[in-house]
Design a protein around this motif. Structure first.
Motif, PDB file in Angstrom:
ATOM      1  N   ARG A   1      19.099  40.866  38.349  1.00 27.08           N
ATOM      2  CA  ARG A   1      20.057  39.869  38.794  1.00 27.08           C
ATOM      3  C   ARG A   1      19.551  38.484  38.453  1.00 27.08           C
ATOM      4  NH1 ARG A   1      24.856  40.936  40.039  1.00 27.08           N
ATOM      5  NH2 ARG A   1      24.911  39.665  41.908  1.00 27.08           N
TER       6      ARG A   1
ATOM      7  N   TYR B   1      20.953  31.013  39.214  1.00 31.91           N
ATOM      8  CA  TYR B   1      21.152  29.903  38.285  1.00 31.91           C
ATOM      9  C   TYR B   1      20.497  28.627  38.788  1.00 31.91           C
ATOM     10  CZ  TYR B   1      24.514  32.653  35.662  1.00 31.91           C
ATOM     11  OH  TYR B   1      25.106  33.604  34.898  1.00 31.91           O
TER      12      TYR B   1
ATOM     13  N   SER C   1      27.179  27.225  40.283  1.00 30.72           N
ATOM     14  CA  SER C   1      27.080  28.681  40.215  1.00 30.72           C
ATOM     15  C   SER C   1      27.859  29.393  41.323  1.00 30.72           C
ATOM     16  CB  SER C   1      25.620  29.118  40.238  1.00 30.72           C
ATOM     17  OG  SER C   1      25.050  28.867  41.492  1.00 30.72           O
TER      18      SER C   1
ATOM     19  N   ARG D   1      36.286  28.141  45.136  1.00 29.37           N
ATOM     20  CA  ARG D   1      37.520  28.697  45.683  1.00 29.37           C
ATOM     21  C   ARG D   1      37.285  29.926  46.529  1.00 29.37           C
ATOM     22  NH1 ARG D   1      37.785  24.429  42.355  1.00 29.37           N
ATOM     23  NH2 ARG D   1      39.915  23.749  42.033  1.00 29.37           N
TER      24      ARG D   1
ATOM     25  N   ILE E   1      32.704  44.918  43.398  1.00 28.03           N
ATOM     26  CA  ILE E   1      32.858  45.333  41.996  1.00 28.03           C
ATOM     27  C   ILE E   1      32.144  46.654  41.750  1.00 28.03           C
ATOM     28  CG2 ILE E   1      32.199  44.750  39.630  1.00 28.03           C
ATOM     29  CD1 ILE E   1      32.701  41.808  40.376  1.00 28.03           C
TER      30      ILE E   1
ATOM     31  N   GLU F   1      31.026  27.321  33.013  1.00 29.18           N
ATOM     32  CA  GLU F   1      30.553  27.177  34.386  1.00 29.18           C
ATOM     33  C   GLU F   1      29.692  28.372  34.764  1.00 29.18           C
ATOM     34  OE1 GLU F   1      31.005  25.003  36.960  1.00 29.18           O
ATOM     35  OE2 GLU F   1      32.155  23.526  35.843  1.00 29.18           O
ATOM     36  N   ASP F   2      28.649  28.081  35.528  1.00 23.43           N
ATOM     37  CA  ASP F   2      27.738  29.159  35.897  1.00 23.43           C
ATOM     38  C   ASP F   2      28.423  30.228  36.730  1.00 23.43           C
ATOM     39  OD1 ASP F   2      25.680  28.118  34.518  1.00 23.43           O
ATOM     40  OD2 ASP F   2      24.701  27.163  36.225  1.00 23.43           O
ATOM     41  N   PHE F   3      29.392  29.820  37.574  1.00 23.44           N
ATOM     42  CA  PHE F   3      29.953  30.845  38.453  1.00 23.44           C
ATOM     43  C   PHE F   3      30.774  31.863  37.674  1.00 23.44           C
ATOM     44  CE2 PHE F   3      33.333  27.571  39.004  1.00 23.44           C
ATOM     45  CZ  PHE F   3      34.458  28.349  38.795  1.00 23.44           C
TER      46      PHE F   3
ATOM     47  N   GLY G   1      29.874  32.763  34.524  1.00 25.44           N
ATOM     48  CA  GLY G   1      28.805  33.590  33.964  1.00 25.44           C
ATOM     49  C   GLY G   1      28.278  34.562  34.998  1.00 25.44           C
ATOM     50  N   ALA G   2      28.115  34.057  36.229  1.00 19.61           N
ATOM     51  CA  ALA G   2      27.605  34.907  37.304  1.00 19.61           C
ATOM     52  C   ALA G   2      28.557  36.060  37.578  1.00 19.61           C
ATOM     53  CB  ALA G   2      27.398  34.076  38.571  1.00 19.61           C
ATOM     54  N   ALA G   3      29.862  35.769  37.533  1.00 21.52           N
ATOM     55  CA  ALA G   3      30.847  36.825  37.781  1.00 21.52           C
ATOM     56  C   ALA G   3      30.765  37.882  36.686  1.00 21.52           C
ATOM     57  CB  ALA G   3      32.245  36.227  37.835  1.00 21.52           C
TER      58      ALA G   3
ATOM     59  N   ASP H   1      27.930  39.926  37.395  1.00 21.71           N
ATOM     60  CA  ASP H   1      28.237  40.787  38.543  1.00 21.71           C
ATOM     61  C   ASP H   1      28.941  42.057  38.088  1.00 21.71           C
ATOM     62  OD1 ASP H   1      27.164  39.144  40.404  1.00 21.71           O
ATOM     63  OD2 ASP H   1      29.048  38.265  41.081  1.00 21.71           O
TER      64      ASP H   1
ATOM     65  N   ALA I   1      32.126  41.854  36.701  1.00 18.60           N
ATOM     66  CA  ALA I   1      33.573  41.666  36.803  1.00 18.60           C
ATOM     67  C   ALA I   1      34.218  41.845  35.431  1.00 18.60           C
ATOM     68  CB  ALA I   1      33.876  40.270  37.339  1.00 18.60           C
TER      69      ALA I   1
ATOM     70  N   ASN J   1      37.126  41.421  32.398  1.00 19.08           N
ATOM     71  CA  ASN J   1      37.748  40.222  31.847  1.00 19.08           C
ATOM     72  C   ASN J   1      38.930  39.769  32.680  1.00 19.08           C
ATOM     73  OD1 ASN J   1      36.023  39.875  29.772  1.00 19.08           O
ATOM     74  ND2 ASN J   1      37.298  40.900  28.239  1.00 19.08           N
TER      75      ASN J   1
ATOM     76  N   ARG K   1      39.575  40.403  35.787  1.00 20.36           N
ATOM     77  CA  ARG K   1      39.142  39.895  37.081  1.00 20.36           C
ATOM     78  C   ARG K   1      38.622  38.472  36.943  1.00 20.36           C
ATOM     79  NH1 ARG K   1      37.707  42.994  41.767  1.00 20.36           N
ATOM     80  NH2 ARG K   1      36.648  41.689  43.283  1.00 20.36           N
TER      81      ARG K   1
ATOM     82  N   ARG L   1      40.689  35.910  38.999  1.00 20.31           N
ATOM     83  CA  ARG L   1      40.035  35.535  40.249  1.00 20.31           C
ATOM     84  C   ARG L   1      39.217  34.267  40.108  1.00 20.31           C
ATOM     85  NH1 ARG L   1      39.400  38.460  45.036  1.00 20.31           N
ATOM     86  NH2 ARG L   1      37.310  37.828  45.593  1.00 20.31           N
ATOM     87  N   TYR L   2      38.803  33.962  38.877  1.00 20.92           N
ATOM     88  CA  TYR L   2      37.917  32.822  38.711  1.00 20.92           C
ATOM     89  C   TYR L   2      38.541  31.693  37.900  1.00 20.92           C
ATOM     90  CZ  TYR L   2      34.281  35.718  40.671  1.00 20.92           C
ATOM     91  OH  TYR L   2      33.547  36.485  41.524  1.00 20.92           O
TER      92      TYR L   2
ATOM     93  N   PRO M   1      42.615  30.459  39.283  1.00 24.35           N
ATOM     94  CA  PRO M   1      42.634  29.702  40.540  1.00 24.35           C
ATOM     95  C   PRO M   1      41.935  28.357  40.411  1.00 24.35           C
ATOM     96  CG  PRO M   1      41.952  31.956  40.937  1.00 24.35           C
ATOM     97  CD  PRO M   1      41.988  31.770  39.445  1.00 24.35           C
ATOM     98  N   SER M   2      40.970  28.276  39.503  1.00 26.30           N
ATOM     99  CA  SER M   2      40.202  27.040  39.400  1.00 26.30           C
ATOM    100  C   SER M   2      41.016  25.889  38.860  1.00 26.30           C
ATOM    101  CB  SER M   2      38.985  27.251  38.505  1.00 26.30           C
ATOM    102  OG  SER M   2      38.132  28.185  39.075  1.00 26.30           O
TER     103      SER M   2
END
Lengths: 362, 383
Positions: free
Chosen positions: A111, A114, A120, A124, A137, B272-274, B276-278, B281, B283, B285, B287, B291-292, B295-296
């Motif tokens: 894992r 960042y 990161s 939302r 997931i 954005e890192d979030f 990349g993080a998703a 995770d 997730a 494409n 999703r 979801r990311y 909405p942003s």
């Protein structure tokens, strides 16, 4: 050059073995996107990450340390090379050859945290959603109640109040956000955590808290860390071993204490001398100021990439690229350096006394 | 473990500082709503728009007359004065009007409307009048307001060139004029997100081709483009079909700016890192997109859309005004203004320009609402 390193799979304690990792980015220009050059972001990097240790990857901005970490987790696909990953006694698997579905499973165990906790975390989503997302997931929870319970546990683990799980990230400070990011990283009970400059964006006082937390978690959960950083003081406190990168290559790798007290590469020496030293008693150690800019990975100098800035450089350095060579005797902990004159130069590190005072202070 | 204890105290302090629990657990949309409500002008504009749209929805009920029913004798009659005081000086709680009596100017033969002060025609709410079918479903003859005598005519905003009630026609016109913006923008929105999203998500050659197409479309001046396209529409088409095609014509250019915004946002957000993080995770494409990514920037897109609606309204009005958009018997504000083209109108019957006021008010209202939404759309910029 790879003879010195144990071949993949035979390193007893290696949980991740990186072998000859290469990541080139093409430079394109013009309407037709003709390739006019290559940025050698990571150029033939090999190292082992041992089970339960903290290995720090240090170097200046642009030296390829972040790209290396991204190539390990396959956030970016490497141009060449292998990344072997092994849990316990199972056969190692090469992450670079994996399909998306298998990779998804492997990434449960590797894992990432960042650098910037403001970017990161999805603004939302609530903490429950952010931290619960990997669990959902990967189908690790059956019900919303179970999800809440798991996320509460994770929040407690990173010393945050579980009652905050309905809040949005904007309600938290930088340090708290980084705790949330850590909780997300730990949600799938991974073996390896890659921390990409995980404390660089934080205040110094908060850095110490997060570093302590990471250490405690490592002890509690038996985690292995790959710690990407440019701050040697942070690394000194956190890491068991250190790998120094310069222009896409590892130039020196060894046990932290050994590397700090007795560096074997002129670049490491310069880095150590540049680190601020809070101890007035040892304040007068000589400061090596590097001239020139960090080597452009799109246009590397011939021979040793560091030679234009190296004060010990000789003609040989301009012509031949030095391989990473083992310096310590058999039986002793490994210490490797990529310098033609590693065994001849006597380079200044920091005193052993200074090292221990710093550790105590931290 | 004193360090851990320190950490805990630091945190409890930090949490205590942030006293307003309401803000802490507020979702993005709640924050947007709070910010929006602080923008007084935007809130007022929103109320105005709400009023306009309810009028458009209940046009048959709100309008006192049938939009096609004409009274020859009232051709170009001016607006009535609504009175409370009769010629004898008595105050009446119920407003009334004097009916018009038409005479001819003996020199110019122009019609002159003189109020007949001997007759008082009181106004009333929920009066009986022309029968109608609300939304083609509910038969009724009750109107929100009007004269109590169903045979008399209240000239609230004057009569048009063939003696139809202008207010009634403005009310009916708002149906087309206000919805053409929404429908047009919905189409632009759909095309923009789809094409811009493809461009931003796929990148590479697809992106380059789409961007060149957008640039070519935007390089064309809009009015001549609309004119060229609307001339191609057959004139014998039914009103609804013409309306639909006018919307498509207006959207041909409208989608490009939204596509650009969406593409830019996709590019920016993918870094954005979030996001990349998703992806790390696990997730998928879809999703990640739903979801990311979406909405942003949804709030921002909505603000952009609100600002795009006036453009559509103006486009329809302009096309209809020059006679290339909707044609009578369709009623829209642009069609009504088409009547007001003659100089004679400006000189003798200035009330025929009144639809302009409604165009202006609705466009200003949309712009203020859009402003408010745009300011509120990024609630994190000041938190």
């Amino acid at each position: 050059m790879t003879d010195a390193i144990q071949p993949a799979g035979r390193g007893d304690r290696a949980i991740i073995s990186v072998r000859n990792l290469v990541k080139y980015f093409p430079i394109e220009s013009g309407l037709l996107r003709r390739q006019v050059g290559l940025v050698k972001a990571v150029d033939d990097v090999s190292f082992d990450l041992n089970d339960g240790e903290t290995l720090a990857l240090v170097g200046e901005s642009g030296c390829g340390k972040t790209t290396t970490s991204h190539c390990i987790i396959q956030a970016q696909r490497p141009t060449a090379g292998e990344v072997h990953f092994r849990i316990g006694d199972t056969r190692p698997v090469d992450l670079t050859k994996m399909e998306k579905a298998d990779l998804k499973k492997a990434r449960r165990n590797i894992r990432m945290i960042y650098q910037d906790p403001y970017s990161s975390l999805n603004p939302r989503m609530t903490l429950l959603q952010i931290i619960g997302e990997p669990l959902k997931i990967h189908g690790q929870v059956k019900s919303q109640d179970e999800l809440r319970a798991r996320v509460s546990d994770l929040l407690r683990l990173v010393r945050l109040d579980p009652s905050t799980l309905n809040r949005y990230p904007h309600a938290f400070s930088g340090g708290q956000r980084q705790r949330i990011a850590i909780a997300r990283a730990l949600s799938l009970s991974p073996k390896v955590v890659i921390a990409d400059e995980a404390v660089s964006a934080l205040d110094v006082s908060v850095q110490a808290q997060i570093l302590n937390l990471l250490k405690e978690l490592q002890r509690e959960l038996g985690l292995t860390y790959l710690f990407v950083a440019h701050n040697l003081a942070v690394v000194k406190y956190e890491a068991d071993r250190v790998a120094v990168m310069y222009a896409g290559k590892i130039v020196e790798i060894g046990e932290t204490e050994e590397l700090y007290t007795c560096p074997k590469h002129p670049y490491t020496e310069a880095l150590i001398s540049a680190a601020p030293n809070p101890d007035p008693d040892t304040k007068n150690r000589p400061r090596i100021v590097l001239t020139g800019d960090v080597a452009d990975p799109g246009n590397l100098p011939g021979g040793c990439s560091f030679h234009p800035r190296c004060r010990y450089a000789e003609d040989l350095c301009k012509q031949e690229t030095p391989p990473l060579m083992e310096l310590s005797a058999a039986g002793e902990p490994s210490h490797q350096s990529a310098c033609h004159f590693a065994d001849r130069l006597s380079l200044a590190g920091i005193g052993a006394a200074e090292l221990t005072t710093d550790r105590d202070a931290a | 473990m004193t360090q851990t204890a320190d950490v805990r105290t630091v945190q409890t302090e930090a949490v205590a500082e942030q006293a307003d629990e309401r803000v802490l657990v507020a979702s993005q949309w709640q924050l947007v709503r709070w910010r929006f409500l602080q923008h007084k002008l935007a809130v007022i504009s929103l109320i105005v728009l709400g009023l306009f749209y309810s009028v458009a929805i209940f046009a048959e009920f709100v309008a006192p007359y049938d939009p096609t029913e004409f009274r020859e004798e009232l051709t170009l009659a001016p607006p009535h004065k609504i009175r409370f005081v009769d010629p004898e000086g008595n105050f009446h709680l119920r407003p009334f009007v004097h009916p018009f009596e038409k005479t001819l100017d003996e020199v110019t033969y122009a019609a002159i409307f003189i109020e007949d002060e001997t007759v008082m025609q009181p106004l009333g709410l929920f009066v009986k009048g022309d029968p109608y079918k609300l939304w083609g479903l509910f038969e009724s003859d009750i109107h929100l307001f009007g004269l109590q005598d169903p045979d008399a005519r209240l000239s609230l905003l004057g009569q048009d060139t063939v003696g139809r009630d202008l207010f009634t026609r403005i009310v009916y016109g708002s149906r087309i004029s206000l919805t053409i913006g929404l429908v047009g923008v919905a189409m632009s929105f759909f095309l923009g997100i789809l094409i811009g999203g493809l461009s931003g998500y796929l990148g590479g050659t697809v992106d380059m081709v789409i961007q060149r197409i957008i640039e070519s479309l935007r390089a064309l001046p809009t009015l001549p483009l609309w004119m060229a396209l609307s001339i191609a529409l057959p004139h014998d088409w039914p009103v609804v079909r013409t309306y639909f095609f006018i919307v498509i014509i207006l959207s041909t250019v409208g989608w490009t700016s939204i596509a650009r915004v969406v593409r830019g946002r996709f590019f920016a957000l993918r870094e954005e890192d979030f996001v990349g993080a998703a992806e790390l995770d696990g997730a998928s494409n879809l999703r990640v997109i739903f979801r990311y990514l979406l909405p942003s920037f949804m709030s921002y897109i909505i603000a952009r859309l609100t600002l795009a609606i006036p453009q559509m309204i103006l486009g329809e009005t302009a096309l209809s005004f020059i006679g290339l958009g909707l044609q009578p018997p369709a009623i829209s504000w642009g069609v009504l203004l088409n009547d007001a083209q003659a100089i004679r109108v400006l000189a003798l019957s200035p009330w025929l320009l009144l639809p302009t006021a409604f165009v202006v008010v609705s466009i200003l209202a949309f712009n203020f609402v859009g402003d408010g939404l745009r300011d509120a759309s990024d609630p994190y910029s000041h938190v």
